[in-house]
Scaffold this active site. Structure first.
Site, PDB file in Angstrom:
ATOM      1  N   ASN A 137       0.765  -1.031  -0.217  1.00  0.00           N
ATOM      2  CA  ASN A 137      -0.106   0.037   0.089  1.00  0.00           C
ATOM      3  C   ASN A 137       0.911   1.380   0.002  1.00  0.00           C
ATOM      4  O   ASN A 137       0.443   2.182  -0.470  1.00  0.00           O
ATOM      5  CB  ASN A 137      -1.184  -0.170   1.250  1.00  0.00           C
ATOM      6  CG  ASN A 137      -0.617  -0.174   2.672  1.00  0.00           C
ATOM      7  OD1 ASN A 137       0.645  -0.921   2.791  1.00  0.00           O
ATOM      8  ND2 ASN A 137      -1.206   0.257   3.480  1.00  0.00           N
ATOM      9  N   HIS A 161       9.175  -7.886  -0.534  1.00  0.00           N
ATOM     10  CA  HIS A 161       8.220  -7.099  -0.668  1.00  0.00           C
ATOM     11  C   HIS A 161       6.892  -7.880  -1.115  1.00  0.00           C
ATOM     12  O   HIS A 161       7.104  -8.949  -1.404  1.00  0.00           O
ATOM     13  CB  HIS A 161       8.756  -6.078  -1.914  1.00  0.00           C
ATOM     14  CG  HIS A 161       8.129  -4.735  -1.580  1.00  0.00           C
ATOM     15  ND1 HIS A 161       6.790  -4.405  -0.837  1.00  0.00           N
ATOM     16  CD2 HIS A 161       8.661  -3.419  -1.767  1.00  0.00           C
ATOM     17  CE1 HIS A 161       6.462  -3.139  -0.799  1.00  0.00           C
ATOM     18  NE2 HIS A 161       7.712  -2.397  -1.152  1.00  0.00           N
ATOM     19  N   ALA A 162       5.842  -7.296  -1.343  1.00  0.00           N
ATOM     20  CA  ALA A 162       4.481  -7.912  -1.737  1.00  0.00           C
ATOM     21  C   ALA A 162       4.662  -8.252  -3.134  1.00  0.00           C
ATOM     22  O   ALA A 162       5.283  -7.530  -3.842  1.00  0.00           O
ATOM     23  CB  ALA A 162       3.180  -6.861  -1.708  1.00  0.00           C
ATOM     24  N   GLY A 212       1.792  -5.518   7.725  1.00  0.00           N
ATOM     25  CA  GLY A 212       0.952  -6.104   6.957  1.00  0.00           C
ATOM     26  C   GLY A 212      -0.360  -6.572   7.736  1.00  0.00           C
ATOM     27  O   GLY A 212      -0.876  -6.204   8.816  1.00  0.00           O
ATOM     28  N   SER A 213      -0.893  -7.888   7.168  1.00  0.00           N
ATOM     29  CA  SER A 213      -2.146  -8.282   7.899  1.00  0.00           C
ATOM     30  C   SER A 213      -1.620  -9.120   9.147  1.00  0.00           C
ATOM     31  O   SER A 213      -0.512  -9.419   9.542  1.00  0.00           O
ATOM     32  CB  SER A 213      -2.811  -9.184   6.865  1.00  0.00           C
ATOM     33  OG  SER A 213      -2.111 -10.467   6.885  1.00  0.00           O
ATOM     34  N   GLU A 234       4.113  -4.177  12.720  1.00  0.00           N
ATOM     35  CA  GLU A 234       2.885  -3.265  12.447  1.00  0.00           C
ATOM     36  C   GLU A 234       1.674  -3.811  11.764  1.00  0.00           C
ATOM     37  O   GLU A 234       1.797  -4.124  10.532  1.00  0.00           O
ATOM     38  CB  GLU A 234       3.509  -1.780  11.736  1.00  0.00           C
ATOM     39  CG  GLU A 234       2.661  -0.793  11.851  1.00  0.00           C
ATOM     40  CD  GLU A 234       1.779  -0.553  10.549  1.00  0.00           C
ATOM     41  OE1 GLU A 234       0.530  -0.983  10.712  1.00  0.00           O
ATOM     42  OE2 GLU A 234       2.128  -0.078   9.593  1.00  0.00           O
ATOM     43  N   CYS A 268      -3.444   1.460   6.869  1.00  0.00           N
ATOM     44  CA  CYS A 268      -3.442   1.109   8.396  1.00  0.00           C
ATOM     45  C   CYS A 268      -3.915   2.000   9.199  1.00  0.00           C
ATOM     46  O   CYS A 268      -4.790   1.812   9.910  1.00  0.00           O
ATOM     47  CB  CYS A 268      -2.302   0.466   8.611  1.00  0.00           C
ATOM     48  SG  CYS A 268      -1.909  -1.445   7.746  1.00  0.00           S
TER      49      CYS A 268
END
Length: 480
Positions: A137, A161-162, A212-213, A234, A268
């Site tokens: 994000n 990374h994502a 992340g999640s 976080e 977030c």
């Protein structure tokens, strides 16, 4: 999930990448280990020179990397440019302040006079290679807020990374290399999530940080705990936004639109639950709804666009399910509530969702408990501060919070009682390199940024000298 750049504005796959094989991962882990042995001995002046060089290059690249971020995850290009500028600012801040933040700490002589030491202090040393598992994000900022302090402390970085932002990930590796950092100091690992466990368990990885999640955080924390390795997490947030009668309601409503819709609502720390005192509820609701309705949804490459597409088709599906569940159980959409109409034909296959304000939320609805990652706001009416604080705390998350009031007693109570890592008054939550950032409850633990962030991945070493002098140096006893 494949490692690929897919334009969320039209669903087009632009480029795919093969994941690193075991030999490729091994080569990079070995390079990180080798780099750390030398880089850890460099001084702050040299690290600052390199980081300032990276900041300058990032400034030069701002327009190009902004377009890359927008192409990969859909944020408006004007927001992407601002993100790049913020990253350069953070690099320069740490280059200027790291030596001070990691200066040796000397206890009061009176406190340690019975320790038998002639000299005693705390010295901060780097840990080694830090694995960063980062989200899409804020694909630059999330990485830089770990990398800048880690590199200034003498650590080296490994970035997982994502999988939907590989071009941004590779840009970051190239940026630090072009700035002159020694080979292996910062490397991108193009791997899937399934490869993270083996990397984290490797002896050459000293610690990990994850943004992340909650499920991803649980997984990394569990593995790191088993290996007894330090982590900073976080995770999600469902930040409350309290508006009390003494507030400037017009300004609170204007700011609320930005606070909810920033980054296409995929943040977030975005305000998500708007908790408004009944005395000002009607005015706030009207102003807020009008503001959300007037946002321009469309091509994120256009300067006039306020809200672009969600980053993935699954993300939009998840958001739709939350809203549909709430509406089925009696919630009402004051605006939005579905996919936007009137988009240009070339955007019809994109993953857009209209800015939405929901009212009539009850605890039975999923949206009351779950994080909404998109431009959807939940609006609540309360009768007083006690009810507002109780509702704000009725969440598994505790990342940040926003309070609009001019009453100092209300402000003191919110600082005391809100369960969050930050309390922002008469403004919206924002991260800044000089301020610690992180949350409580299921929003994670540890802190990024500021002094707490640079010391998070350091070995705080007690250095104690006995009465016998070392070398030719004669130190006065601490009791003197």
């Amino acid at each position: 999930m494949p490692i690929a750049t897919v334009n969320p504005a039209n669903g087009e796959t632009l480029r795919t990448f093969d994941a690193l094989d075991e030999a490729g991962v091994e080569q990079r882990l070995d390079a990180a280990d080798t780099a750390f042995r030398e880089y850890r001995t460099t001084g702050f002046a040299e690290r600052a020179r390199l980081l300032n060089q990276a900041a300058g290059l990032l400034d030069e690249d701002q327009q190009d990397i902004a377009r890359t971020m927008t192409t990969e995850m859909g944020k408006p290009v004007k927001a992407a440019r601002a993100e790049a500028a913020k990253c350069a600012k953070a690099m320069r801040w740490y280059a200027a302040h790291a030596e001070e933040l990691l200066a040796d700490e000397h206890p009061s002589p009176a406190d340690v006079q019975d320790s038998g030491a002639s000299r005693v202090y705390v010295h901060y040393r780097p840990l080694g290679a830090v694995l960063a598992v980062m989200p899409w994000n804020f694909p630059l900022w999330q990485v830089v807020r770990f990398a800048a302090p880690a590199l200034m402390a003498g650590n080296v970085g490994l970035l997982k990374h994502a999988s939907n932002v590989p071009l941004t990930a590779m840009y970051l590796e190239g940026l630090f290399r072009r700035a002159g950092f020694p080979a292996g100091c910062f490397q991108t690992l193009l791997v899937g999530s399934g490869a993270v466990e083996a990397i984290l368990r490797d002896r050459r990885v000293a610690a990990a940080t994850l943004t992340g999640s909650e499920p991803a955080g649980r997984s990394v924390a569990s593995i790191a705990g088993d290996e007894v390795k330090h982590t900073v997490l976080e995770l999600g947030g469902s930040d409350p936004y309290l508006v009390m009668p003494s507030a400037d309601v017009a300004r609170a409503a204007r700011t609320a639109v930005t606070a909810r819709a920033q980054n296409n609502g995929q943040s977030c720390i975005a305000a998500k639950r708007f908790i408004v005192h009944t005395e000002v509820y009607d005015e706030f609701a009207e102003r807020f709804t009008v503001g959300m309705s007037n946002l321009t949804v469309g091509d994120p490459m256009r300067e006039s666009t306020d809200v672009g597409p969600l980053a993935s088709e699954q993300g939009r599906t998840d958001l739709e399910e939350l809203v549909d569940d709430a509406v089925r159980q009696g919630a009402r959409a004051l605006c939005g509530g579905g996919r936007p109409e009137g988009l240009a034909p070339e955007l019809e296959r994109g993953w857009f969702y209209a800015p939405t304000v929901l009212t009539g939320i009850t605890p039975a609805m999923r949206i009351h408990r779950e994080e909404t990652f998109g431009p959807v706001a939940s609006l609540y009416r309360v009768g007083g501060l006690d009810e507002a604080v109780a509702l704000a705390n009725d969440s598994p998350f505790g990342l940040s919070s926003n309070v609009w009031t001019r009453d100092p007693d209300e402000a003191r109570r919110c600082v005391r009682d809100l369960e969050a890592g930050g309390v922002f008054f008469n403004g919206m939550t924002a991260s800044h390199p000089a301020l610690p950032f992180g949350g409580v409850k299921r929003s994670g633990y540890g802190r990024e940024l500021a002094g707490q962030g640079i010391r998070a991945f350091c070995n705080a070493t007690t250095v104690w000298y006995g009465p016998e002098p070392v070398g030719d140096t004669a130190w006065a006893r601490v009791a003197a």
